[in-house]
Design a protein around this motif. Structure first.
Motif, mmCIF file in Angstrom:
data_model
loop_
_atom_site.group_PDB
_atom_site.id
_atom_site.type_symbol
_atom_site.label_atom_id
_atom_site.label_comp_id
_atom_site.label_asym_id
_atom_site.label_seq_id
_atom_site.Cartn_x
_atom_site.Cartn_y
_atom_site.Cartn_z
ATOM 1 N N ASN A 83 -78.260 88.731 -1.331
ATOM 2 C CA ASN A 83 -77.585 87.800 -2.230
ATOM 3 C C ASN A 83 -78.004 86.377 -1.897
ATOM 4 O OD1 ASN A 83 -75.660 86.802 -4.162
ATOM 5 N ND2 ASN A 83 -74.296 86.309 -2.464
ATOM 6 N N PHE A 84 -78.316 85.605 -2.947
ATOM 7 C CA PHE A 84 -78.623 84.188 -2.795
ATOM 8 C C PHE A 84 -77.389 83.406 -3.242
ATOM 9 C CE2 PHE A 84 -82.633 86.322 -2.995
ATOM 10 C CZ PHE A 84 -83.507 85.583 -2.235
ATOM 11 N N HIS A 85 -76.679 82.857 -2.279
ATOM 12 C CA HIS A 85 -75.412 82.180 -2.566
ATOM 13 C C HIS A 85 -75.629 80.672 -2.581
ATOM 14 C CE1 HIS A 85 -71.113 81.521 -2.693
ATOM 15 N NE2 HIS A 85 -71.189 80.732 -1.627
ATOM 16 N N PRO A 86 -75.212 79.969 -3.648
ATOM 17 C CA PRO A 86 -75.497 78.541 -3.760
ATOM 18 C C PRO A 86 -74.562 77.658 -2.938
ATOM 19 C CG PRO A 86 -74.386 79.308 -5.729
ATOM 20 C CD PRO A 86 -74.630 80.516 -4.879
ATOM 21 N N ALA A 87 -74.584 77.869 -1.628
ATOM 22 C CA ALA A 87 -73.885 77.014 -0.672
ATOM 23 C C ALA A 87 -74.551 77.211 0.681
ATOM 24 C CB ALA A 87 -72.401 77.358 -0.596
ATOM 25 N N TYR A 88 -74.307 76.281 1.584
ATOM 26 C CA TYR A 88 -74.897 76.394 2.915
ATOM 27 C C TYR A 88 -73.909 77.162 3.787
ATOM 28 C CZ TYR A 88 -78.220 75.186 6.568
ATOM 29 O OH TYR A 88 -79.184 75.256 7.531
ATOM 30 N N LEU A 89 -74.062 78.480 3.777
ATOM 31 C CA LEU A 89 -73.144 79.346 4.513
ATOM 32 C C LEU A 89 -73.170 79.027 6.007
ATOM 33 C CD1 LEU A 89 -73.906 82.752 2.722
ATOM 34 C CD2 LEU A 89 -71.856 81.342 2.470
ATOM 35 N N PRO A 90 -72.004 79.200 6.667
ATOM 36 C CA PRO A 90 -70.806 79.912 6.211
ATOM 37 C C PRO A 90 -69.801 79.079 5.416
ATOM 38 C CG PRO A 90 -70.521 79.286 8.486
ATOM 39 C CD PRO A 90 -71.915 78.848 8.104
ATOM 40 N N LYS A 91 -70.128 77.833 5.103
ATOM 41 C CA LYS A 91 -69.224 77.013 4.319
ATOM 42 C C LYS A 91 -69.248 77.440 2.851
ATOM 43 C CE LYS A 91 -68.074 74.254 7.729
ATOM 44 N NZ LYS A 91 -66.712 74.211 8.281
ATOM 45 N N CYS A 92 -68.073 77.367 2.219
ATOM 46 C CA CYS A 92 -67.933 77.540 0.770
ATOM 47 C C CYS A 92 -68.391 78.899 0.275
ATOM 48 C CB CYS A 92 -68.657 76.422 0.030
ATOM 49 S SG CYS A 92 -68.027 74.778 0.430
ATOM 50 N N ARG A 93 -67.919 79.956 0.939
ATOM 51 C CA ARG A 93 -68.068 81.291 0.381
ATOM 52 C C ARG A 93 -67.186 81.401 -0.865
ATOM 53 N NH1 ARG A 93 -65.348 84.262 4.366
ATOM 54 N NH2 ARG A 93 -65.771 86.117 3.135
#
Length: 284
Positions: free
Chosen positions: A145-155
Motif C-alpha cells: 500500500n502506498f499511503h499519502p503520509a509520512y508514516l507512522p504519522k497520520c494513518r
C-alpha cells in the motif's frame, strides 16, 4: 513481475495514476477501481446527506469536487474541445490493461481474477476497501500500500488534511506491506518526504503530494524486482485519524480553504502525455 493496481478515481490522484499506467504498462496487468458511492456504501445521496449533517457543506463540496466532478463534467468538456484528463478505464483500454470496477474487493470473483491473471504483486494507492486474507494471500510477492503520509504519522483517512493540521505540514508517501486488516500499519519499504508550498487549497496540496507517487512507485518496483527489500517496522509513536469532525474542519478553514474552484477548473485538463510535472522528493 505481473502487477495489479487498486485506486479510487479522483481529481487529486488522476494525473499520477495515468503516469504510472504509462510508465509500467508492461508490468501492470490489472487495474481495480472502487466506487465509493455504490449501493453497498449507501449511494451518493445518502452519503451527501450524512456528510452535510455531520461535517457541513464545505466538506461535502470538497468531496464532490475531488471524487465526482471530473467524471460528471468530462463529457461536456470533450464536446467543447478541451483536452481533459482521460478516465482510468479509457487509458487501460488504450494500453491493453484489464480493468474492473468493484463494489467488494474481497468478492470471490476478484480473488479468482487475481489468480487467473497470475498476479505477483497487488499495489494500492487511494483505495477505500480493507483487504481480507483471501485477497492478501493471492499475490506471490505480497501486497504493498502506498499511503499519502509520512508514516507512522497520520494513518487512516484524509492523511493530507491531518498532515496539514497535526504534523506541521510535513507530507509524504509511504510504501508499506499489507499483512492483515490493520490500517496503514505494515512494515515500511520506502518513503518520500514532501514539502508543499503556495497551495491555494487542500485539494491542491493533495494533488501536489500525489504527483510524487510515480517516482516512489518505480522505486519500490525496482526494490522488489531486485529482491533488495529491507522493510522496517513502524515506530509505536503513530497517529491515526478517521473522518474529520466539525471542530477540525473549522480549524482547517481558519488558514486554508478545502477547495478553490479556479484551481479545480484548471486541474481538469492535461497538456502532455506525462500528465504530471517532474517532482523532486526525498527518499528515505
Amino acid at each position: 513481475m505481473r502487477v495489479a493496481l487498486c485506486n479510487i478515481e479522483n481529481l487529486a490522484t488522476q494525473p499520477a495514476i495515468l503516469q504510472v499506467l504509462e510508465a509500467h504498462k508492461d508490468e501492470i496487468k490489472l487495474v481495480i477501481t472502487s466506487d465509493p458511492y455504490s449501493k453497498k456504501n449507501g449511494g451518493f445521496i445518502a452519503q451527501a446527506y450524512k456528510n452535510m449533517r455531520f461535517r457541513g457543506y464545505g466538506f461535502t463540496e470538497y468531496l464532490f469536487a475531488k471524487m465526482v466532478f471530473l467524471s460528471v463534467i468530462r463529457p461536456l468538456l470533450k464536446l467543447i474541445g478541451m483536452d481533459v484528463l482521460p478516465s482510468i478505464e479509457q487509458r487501460c483500454n488504450e494500453l491493453g490493461i484489464t480493468y474492473i470496477k468493484v463494489e467488494d474487493i474481497n468478492d470471490a470473483s476478484v480473488v479468482q481474477l487475481l489468480k487467473d491473471q497470475q498476479i505477483d504483486l497487488l499495489s494500492i494507492y487511494y483505495f477505500d476497501q480493507i483487504l481480507h486474507d483471501e485477497i492478501i494471500d493471492v499475490p506471490s510477492n505480497g501486497v504493498v500500500n502506498f499511503h499519502p503520509a509520512y508514516l507512522p504519522k497520520c494513518r487512516g483517512l484524509f492523511p493530507i488534511m491531518f498532515s496539514y493540521l497535526y504534523n506541521e505540514q510535513n507530507y509524504g508517501i509511504s510504501a508499506h506491506w499489507v499483512e492483515n486488516k490493520e490500517i496503514d500499519s505494515g512494515p515500511v519499504i520506502a518513503q518520500s518526504a514532501i514539502k508543499v508550498s503556495n497551495a491555494k487549497c487542500l485539494l491542491e496540496i493533495d494533488r501536489k503530494v500525489s504527483n510524487h507517487f510515480p517516482a516512489l512507485y518505480t522505486q519500490v518496483l525496482e526494490i522488489l524486482q531486485n529482491q533488495q527489500v529491507n522493510a522496517s517496522v513502524q515506530a509505536q509513536q503513530s497517529s491515526y485519524y478517521s473522518y474529520p469532525q466539525k471542530a477540525q474542519l473549522r480549524e482547517l478553514n481558519e488558514t486554508l480553504p478545502l477547495i478553490n474552484w479556479c484551481w479545480v477548473l484548471r486541474a481538469l485538463g492535461t497538456k502532455s502525455t506525462h500528465y504530471v510535472d517532474k517532482q523532486v522528493s526525498k527518499p528515505n
